[in-house]
Write a protein that holds these residues in place. Structure first.
Motif, PDB file in Angstrom:
ATOM      1  N   THR A  89      34.149  40.641  36.947  1.00 27.17           N
ATOM      2  CA  THR A  89      35.499  40.890  36.445  1.00 27.17           C
ATOM      3  C   THR A  89      36.041  39.564  35.931  1.00 27.17           C
ATOM      4  OG1 THR A  89      35.849  42.676  38.036  1.00 27.17           O
ATOM      5  CG2 THR A  89      37.815  41.696  37.064  1.00 27.17           C
ATOM      6  N   ALA A  90      36.753  39.593  34.823  1.00 24.26           N
ATOM      7  CA  ALA A  90      37.369  38.375  34.292  1.00 24.26           C
ATOM      8  C   ALA A  90      38.205  37.730  35.398  1.00 24.26           C
ATOM      9  CB  ALA A  90      38.236  38.706  33.085  1.00 24.26           C
ATOM     10  N   PRO A  91      38.112  36.410  35.551  1.00 25.67           N
ATOM     11  CA  PRO A  91      38.802  35.734  36.665  1.00 25.67           C
ATOM     12  C   PRO A  91      40.288  36.076  36.792  1.00 25.67           C
ATOM     13  CG  PRO A  91      37.327  34.201  35.577  1.00 25.67           C
ATOM     14  CD  PRO A  91      37.325  35.469  34.748  1.00 25.67           C
ATOM     15  N   ASP A  92      40.994  36.202  35.682  1.00 27.81           N
ATOM     16  CA  ASP A  92      42.430  36.499  35.748  1.00 27.81           C
ATOM     17  C   ASP A  92      42.732  37.987  35.946  1.00 27.81           C
ATOM     18  OD1 ASP A  92      41.403  36.950  33.192  1.00 27.81           O
ATOM     19  OD2 ASP A  92      43.325  36.562  32.215  1.00 27.81           O
ATOM     20  N   GLU A  93      41.699  38.799  36.090  1.00 27.90           N
ATOM     21  CA  GLU A  93      41.872  40.247  36.269  1.00 27.90           C
ATOM     22  C   GLU A  93      41.343  40.739  37.612  1.00 27.90           C
ATOM     23  OE1 GLU A  93      43.539  42.080  34.231  1.00 27.90           O
ATOM     24  OE2 GLU A  93      43.679  40.750  32.507  1.00 27.90           O
ATOM     25  N   ARG A  94      40.938  39.841  38.485  1.00 23.70           N
ATOM     26  CA  ARG A  94      40.344  40.236  39.765  1.00 23.70           C
ATOM     27  C   ARG A  94      41.389  40.818  40.711  1.00 23.70           C
ATOM     28  NH1 ARG A  94      36.299  35.157  39.636  1.00 23.70           N
ATOM     29  NH2 ARG A  94      34.864  36.134  38.171  1.00 23.70           N
ATOM     30  N   SER A  95      40.882  41.573  41.677  1.00 19.82           N
ATOM     31  CA  SER A  95      41.707  42.221  42.710  1.00 19.82           C
ATOM     32  C   SER A  95      42.634  43.289  42.140  1.00 19.82           C
ATOM     33  CB  SER A  95      42.505  41.180  43.506  1.00 19.82           C
ATOM     34  OG  SER A  95      41.622  40.303  44.168  1.00 19.82           O
ATOM     35  N   LYS A  96      42.215  43.911  41.056  1.00 16.47           N
ATOM     36  CA  LYS A  96      42.986  45.003  40.456  1.00 16.47           C
ATOM     37  C   LYS A  96      42.233  46.327  40.524  1.00 16.47           C
ATOM     38  CE  LYS A  96      45.519  41.994  37.310  1.00 16.47           C
ATOM     39  NZ  LYS A  96      45.830  41.693  35.888  1.00 16.47           N
ATOM     40  N   VAL A 129      37.802  44.055  30.721  1.00 16.50           N
ATOM     41  CA  VAL A 129      38.165  43.203  31.855  1.00 16.50           C
ATOM     42  C   VAL A 129      37.067  43.096  32.909  1.00 16.50           C
ATOM     43  CG1 VAL A 129      40.647  43.496  31.551  1.00 16.50           C
ATOM     44  CG2 VAL A 129      39.376  45.116  32.981  1.00 16.50           C
ATOM     45  N   HIS A 148      31.384  34.948  32.206  1.00 16.46           N
ATOM     46  CA  HIS A 148      31.892  34.355  33.445  1.00 16.46           C
ATOM     47  C   HIS A 148      30.838  34.368  34.551  1.00 16.46           C
ATOM     48  CE1 HIS A 148      35.906  34.090  31.836  1.00 16.46           C
ATOM     49  NE2 HIS A 148      35.834  35.361  31.476  1.00 16.46           N
TER      50      HIS A 148
END
Length: 124
Positions: free
Chosen positions: A63-70, A39, A3
């Motif tokens: 960070t994988a786009p669908d896992e951001r802000s975690k 991730v 990514h």
């Protein structure tokens, strides 16, 4: 990593990583979530410049786009900070593409990095 380094195919990526490990003491760390999925990943290495002296350079953090802000990027960058301190370094530096506005906010607001310079590149 795909990514962040979209211009690299797998063979080129592996060649560069192995060379960086051998020649530059490059290290990789990954965050694996509770399902066993990778991730986020960070790559970093020691550097020496006249400007910063001896420090740790974060070459790659994604960070994988669908896992951001975690909190995964926070965890990995904190890991780099801990590694740096354990090895006697008192500085960690990185660069971030101009288009990565969300990443800049993360570095400055969440991780308390100072914006100290621009990076310039000339392709020859």
């Amino acid at each position: 990593m795909k990514h962040l380094r979209t211009h690299l195919n797998e063979d080129t990526y592996l060649k560069l990583v192995l060379e960086a490990i051998e020649k530059e003491n490059y290290r990789l760390a990954a965050y694996i979530d509770n399902t066993g999925k990778m991730v986020a990943v960070v790559g970093f290495m020691p550097m020496i410049t006249l400007y910063y002296g001896e420090y740790i350079w974060v070459s790659d953090l994604v960070t994988a786009p669908d896992e951001r802000s975690k909190g995964y990027g926070d965890e990995l960058l904190s890991y780099v900070h801990d590694c740096a301190k354990a090895q006697g370094y008192d500085k960690v530096a990185l660069s971030s593409g101009l288009q990565r506005v969300d990443a800049h906010r993360f570095y400055e607001e969440k991780m308390k990095y100072d914006k100290v310079s621009y990076v310039f590149l000339k392709n020859l």
